[in-house]
Design an enzyme around this catalytic site. Structure first.
Site, PDB file in Angstrom:
ATOM      1  CG  ASP A  11      -2.298   0.507   0.921  1.00 32.86           C
ATOM      2  OD1 ASP A  11      -2.619   0.663  -0.270  1.00 32.86           O
ATOM      3  OD2 ASP A  11      -3.070   0.758   1.857  1.00 32.86           O
ATOM      4  CG  ASP A  23      -7.713   0.362   2.268  1.00 26.63           C
ATOM      5  OD1 ASP A  23      -6.593  -0.154   2.311  1.00 26.63           O
ATOM      6  OD2 ASP A  23      -7.992   1.324   1.526  1.00 26.63           O
TER       7      ASP A  23
END
Length: 533
Positions: free
Chosen positions: A383, A436
């Site tokens: 990420d 997420d």
């Protein structure tokens, strides 16, 4: 590979980023070169209201220059003025026509932005609109030689398409009028709270889904967490039917590598047909997820509902309940896809996405904290790299560009939960990627099963605290989003420490870290009913 496992892999390749999708994006690559105080005005998003022959048209968005006058904050405080192109068109020399009280229009290029503004101001213009040569906007700054400029008119840049519309209207003899103003953005839009509730609620709902839907006689159906028990006894019938995927350390690394490859391909070959392919896959996954959720919920409340069946060609015997629900889900997905650009389409996208994630979190399981650490740490690096470090290689944030749907012909990828900014005059959406929710959700689901297997209560267990930690991590994510002026955030940067870090600390304090780390590898897990103290 089964269809369900294929969807599981596909969904883990989805964008993992928290993003505020503005009505416009502008290039900030050019630094402010001048040290003059008149060249250090803050950049503002500007609304450009248009009228053609007295009929109100499209509202355009622009970005102000670092020099010139500021814009009124309210529409009522702005002036509705006629607009016309400068002569010469580039506004790089004295103008041959008087622009008294009008807003000057000039395409980008030919000279410095400040030079254009000075000649427009000298020609009597009340403002200057610079038309960019591309759709993205550009921050107009002073050059290093502009040390003593005196520009008192407002200057704003709009996109190429907006300028083309003006040119078409004026060339056909129409009278174009404009009004410029810059409404302030709220510090926090309440849509963030709604998105926060959806993300946290999805994880909680997915974790407790088996408790909502299983029958009394199959209380231990979802208790199979031990790898040793699975390896000794082999896959059970229930596991085979529900296609449970037990994640291991090797597959966790492969997921992240595959996701990175897929993300780069999306970035390099992003186009409308590529996004359409993702939309089709999303609809297929959403239909299966929605079908699974509805059928399991109805069957748990009405056992006799799923007993009647019908024989279909090529399919065989199918439950009437399953068939009816499938047709409803199919119609829902088709309706969303056909109206995906409508203002209300976010509702259908979120419903399909939430159902898909609930189903994925039912199929996929982490066996212990060892595998969770490998998976979440890899996702953590993934990420951060693709949001913050990829611009050093690709000159753009790959994750943010893919999430926004840049170069996709106006299409956007659907693997996001999004909520409109209801109280923001600039509109746009607050969004969060499926990754997420899924990555931390796997850990929260493991915590619940661990608590249940070890007969832990709410307070002395891990499920409640990890849910709270996830919620706090999301708050930190959106705090970072606003502190960085809407720049996309790698949400796992905040979520991994608040979930994985929390369970490791709690396990260490309670003396249970060793058991959490190698859970399922030492002893078979108990299957007694879960009793809270």
């Amino acid at each position: 590979m089964t269809i369900a496992y294929g969807f599981f892999v596909f969904i883990f390749l989805s964008a993992s980023v928290a993003l505020a999708d503005d009505v416009s994006h502008y290039n900030t690559a050019v630094p402010k070169l001048s040290s003059s105080s008149s060249c250090n005005q803050p950049f503002q998003l500007v609304k450009v209201l248009t009228w053609v022959n007295g009929v109100e048209g499209e509202t355009l968005s622009g970005v102000s220059a670092s020099f010139g006058a500021s814009f009124p904050a309210k529409e009522n405080d702005g002036l509705r003025l006629a607009a016309s192109f400068t002569k010469p068109l580039n506004s790089c020399s004295s103008l041959s026509s008087e622009l008294s009280g009008s807003i000057a229009l000039s395409p980008r290029g030919g000279c410095e932005f400040t030079t254009k503004a000075e000649f427009a101001q000298a020609g009597g213009a009340a403002g200057l609109i610079v038309i960019n040569d591309e759709e993205d906007l550009f921050e107009m700054v002073c050059s290093e030689n502009d040390t003593t400029i005196n520009i008192t008119i407002p200057v704003v840049m709009i996109s190429k398409s907006g300028g083309d519309a003006f040119n078409k209207s004026i060339a056909s003899g129409g009278r174009v009028e404009l009004l410029l103003y810059s409404p302030p953005r709220p510090i926090v839009d309440y849509s963030v709270a709604f998105l926060w509730l959806m993300a946290v609620g999805t994880i909680v709902c997915a974790t407790l889904w088996s408790e909502f839907t299983m029958h009394e006689k199959s209380d231990d159906r979802y208790n199979e967490l031990s790898l040793k028990e699975s390896s000794d006894a082999g896959p059970t019938k229930d596991d085979a039917e529900n296609e449970i995927v037990e994640i291991n350390a090797k597959s966790a690394i492969v997921f992240v590598i595959t996701a990175s490859t897929f993300l780069v391909l999306l970035y390099l070959f992003m186009s409308s047909w590529f996004v359409w392919l993702l939309i089709v896959l999303f609809c297929i996954g959403g239909i299966e997820g929605m079908h699974t959720c509805i059928v399991s919920l109805v069957s748990s409340k009405c056992r006799s509902c799923g007993q009647k069946s019908v024989n279909l060609p090529l399919v065989g015997e199918v439950s009437i309940l399953s068939l009816v629900v499938f047709l409803l889900c199919l119609g829902f997905a088709i309706f969303w896809a056909a109206n995906r650009k409508a203002s209300y389409s976010w509702v259908g996208q979120d419903i399909l996405g939430i159902c898909l994630m609930i189903t994925v979190l039912q199929m996929a399981r982490l066996p212990n904290i060892k595998v969770a650490t490998v998976l979440l740490c890899c996702a953590f690096v993934y990420d951060i790299f693709w949001v913050f470090l990829s611009p050093f290689i690709f000159h753009d944030s790959v994750m943010v560009a893919v999430a926004r749907g840049d170069n996709s012909g106006g299409e956007s990828i659907p693997m996001l939960l999004r909520v409109p900014r209801f109280f923001d005059p600039w509109g746009g959406y607050d969004m969060i990627g499926f990754g997420d929710i899924l990555f931390p959700g796997l850990l929260v689901s493991f915590a619940f099963r661990y608590d249940k297997a070890n007969k832990k209560g709410i307070v002395n267990g891990y499920f409640l605290w990890l849910t709270i930690g996830y919620g706090i991590g999301l708050l930190f994510t959106y705090l970072g989003l606003y502190l960085m002026d809407g720049s996309g955030q790698p949400a796992l940067l905040y979520l991994v420490p608040c979930t994985l870090g929390l369970i490791i600390i709690l396990g260490w304090v309670r003396g249970e870290l060793k058991d959490l780390w190698s859970y399922g590898a030492c002893s078979p897990q108990p299957t007694e009913p879960f009793v809270e103290p």
